[in-house]
Design a protein around this motif. Structure first.
Motif, mmCIF file in Angstrom:
data_model
loop_
_atom_site.group_PDB
_atom_site.id
_atom_site.type_symbol
_atom_site.label_atom_id
_atom_site.label_comp_id
_atom_site.label_asym_id
_atom_site.label_seq_id
_atom_site.Cartn_x
_atom_site.Cartn_y
_atom_site.Cartn_z
ATOM 1 N N ALA A 54 0.713 -1.340 -0.041
ATOM 2 C CA ALA A 54 0.032 0.239 0.083
ATOM 3 C C ALA A 54 0.697 1.296 -0.054
ATOM 4 O O ALA A 54 0.417 2.518 -0.436
ATOM 5 C CB ALA A 54 -1.087 0.019 1.120
ATOM 6 N N ARG A 55 2.423 1.060 0.174
ATOM 7 C CA ARG A 55 2.932 2.262 0.875
ATOM 8 C C ARG A 55 3.415 3.189 -0.984
ATOM 9 O O ARG A 55 2.943 4.083 -0.650
ATOM 10 C CB ARG A 55 4.041 2.251 0.962
ATOM 11 N N PRO A 56 3.734 2.212 -2.331
ATOM 12 C CA PRO A 56 3.467 3.227 -3.407
ATOM 13 C C PRO A 56 2.776 3.748 -3.420
ATOM 14 O O PRO A 56 2.058 4.619 -4.547
ATOM 15 C CB PRO A 56 4.314 2.106 -4.231
ATOM 16 N N THR A 83 9.579 8.767 -2.746
ATOM 17 C CA THR A 83 10.366 7.520 -2.104
ATOM 18 C C THR A 83 10.213 7.613 -0.980
ATOM 19 O O THR A 83 10.289 6.718 -0.286
ATOM 20 C CB THR A 83 11.656 8.521 -3.016
ATOM 21 N N ARG A 84 10.047 8.345 0.185
ATOM 22 C CA ARG A 84 9.805 8.405 1.274
ATOM 23 C C ARG A 84 8.306 7.714 1.704
ATOM 24 O O ARG A 84 8.748 6.970 2.527
ATOM 25 C CB ARG A 84 10.257 9.303 1.973
ATOM 26 N N PHE A 85 7.501 8.038 0.836
ATOM 27 C CA PHE A 85 6.035 7.907 1.280
ATOM 28 C C PHE A 85 6.386 6.106 1.188
ATOM 29 O O PHE A 85 5.507 5.281 1.597
ATOM 30 C CB PHE A 85 5.019 7.994 0.359
ATOM 31 N N SER A 86 7.208 5.593 -0.335
ATOM 32 C CA SER A 86 6.704 4.707 -1.015
ATOM 33 C C SER A 86 7.544 2.890 -0.129
ATOM 34 O O SER A 86 7.818 2.050 -0.291
ATOM 35 C CB SER A 86 7.646 4.434 -1.726
ATOM 36 N N THR A 87 8.888 3.863 0.822
ATOM 37 C CA THR A 87 10.190 2.856 1.357
ATOM 38 C C THR A 87 10.065 2.813 3.059
ATOM 39 O O THR A 87 10.454 2.136 3.605
ATOM 40 C CB THR A 87 11.528 3.374 1.120
ATOM 41 N N PRO A 89 9.394 2.375 6.849
ATOM 42 C CA PRO A 89 8.924 1.150 7.287
ATOM 43 C C PRO A 89 7.128 0.632 6.873
ATOM 44 O O PRO A 89 5.881 -0.089 6.664
ATOM 45 C CB PRO A 89 9.448 0.374 8.078
ATOM 46 N N LEU A 90 6.456 2.140 8.234
ATOM 47 C CA LEU A 90 4.892 2.343 8.008
ATOM 48 C C LEU A 90 4.788 3.697 8.393
ATOM 49 O O LEU A 90 5.698 3.885 8.767
ATOM 50 C CB LEU A 90 4.861 1.466 9.679
ATOM 51 N N ILE A 91 3.908 3.697 7.738
ATOM 52 C CA ILE A 91 3.662 5.008 7.876
ATOM 53 C C ILE A 91 2.242 5.509 8.181
ATOM 54 O O ILE A 91 0.839 4.368 7.670
ATOM 55 C CB ILE A 91 2.330 5.835 6.187
ATOM 56 N N ILE A 92 2.487 5.813 9.103
ATOM 57 C CA ILE A 92 0.320 6.086 9.662
ATOM 58 C C ILE A 92 -0.201 7.485 9.731
ATOM 59 O O ILE A 92 0.670 8.426 9.749
ATOM 60 C CB ILE A 92 0.478 6.516 11.347
ATOM 61 N N ALA A 93 -0.625 7.450 8.662
ATOM 62 C CA ALA A 93 -1.575 8.349 8.790
ATOM 63 C C ALA A 93 -2.638 9.526 9.759
ATOM 64 O O ALA A 93 -3.271 8.703 10.624
ATOM 65 C CB ALA A 93 -2.386 8.632 7.193
ATOM 66 N N LEU A 94 -2.175 10.062 9.940
ATOM 67 C CA LEU A 94 -3.338 11.193 11.357
ATOM 68 C C LEU A 94 -4.700 11.805 11.139
ATOM 69 O O LEU A 94 -4.007 12.954 10.656
ATOM 70 C CB LEU A 94 -2.391 11.372 11.820
#
Length: 196
Positions: A54-56, A83-87, A89-94
């Motif tokens: 889901a990151r890319p 690049t940052r949002f694709s790589t 490890p985990l992204i948390i949208a607040l």
């Protein structure tokens, strides 16, 4: 390390590698958000978890948002965000689940989200993970917010990039709290930090 030592050693980092917190660890971390001050018990925080493939997809939505807001956005900036949002490890949208018609003012609802986010950042640090809170103009894009499940009047407060710190680094030197505090005795206070 005492709890106070742990809080004093926390610092943001975006030098992150795998692994991200496990599902069980993440559940514990997010449970700390539920302890944030919350006037009216509105629980305005929402967390959209983005990992793996889901990151890319999220990265492309971020780039599209940037171009909606600035059709002339520099390619280097778009590439960096992609690049940052694709790589990470985990992204948390607040998410901020806002209730404009509630008696609790919107600014208090937003502050509750910020307080909950700080609890999450501290909990990540306490469990050996690292994170950084990023924002920018895209947090004001209602299209992006809706694509993430936060249709207006709800909004984004930013994103947490989460993972394992790539290296152990000394926390940055912090300013002296005395520069930012003053005892009030009946007349307006002044702050040393404002005299610089």
């Amino acid at each position: 390390m005492t709890p106070l030592d742990m809080l004093l050693s926390r610092a943001s980092t975006d030098h992150l590698v795998e692994p991200a917190p496990s599902a069980a660890q993440l559940a514990d971390v997010l449970a700390t958000a539920m302890r944030a001050p919350d006037h009216g018990k509105l629980r305005p925080w929402r967390y959209v978890l983005i990992e793996g493939n889901a990151r890319p997809l999220a990265a492309e939505r971020i780039v599209a948002s940037m171009l909606r807001l600035d059709p002339n956005a520099p390619e280097a900036k778009l590439t960096k965000r992609r690049t940052r949002f694709s790589t990470m490890p985990l992204i948390i949208a607040l998410g901020m689940h806002l209730r404009p018609d509630n008696k609790i003012p919107l600014w208090e609802q937003e502050m509750a989200v910020a307080a909950a986010t700080m609890n999450v950042l501290n909990a990540l640090h306490a469990t050996g993970f690292g994170a950084v809170w990023v924002s920018g103009e895209i947090t004001e894009d209602p299209v992006l917010a809706a694509e993430l499940g936060l249709p207006a009047p709800h909004k984004l407060a930013g994103f947490l990039f989460v993972g394992t710190p790539a290296e152990q680094r000394q926390p940055p030197r912090r300013p002296d709290p005395a520069q930012f505090s003053a005892y009030w005795t009946g007349t307006p206070v002044t702050f040393a930090a404002d005299k610089e």
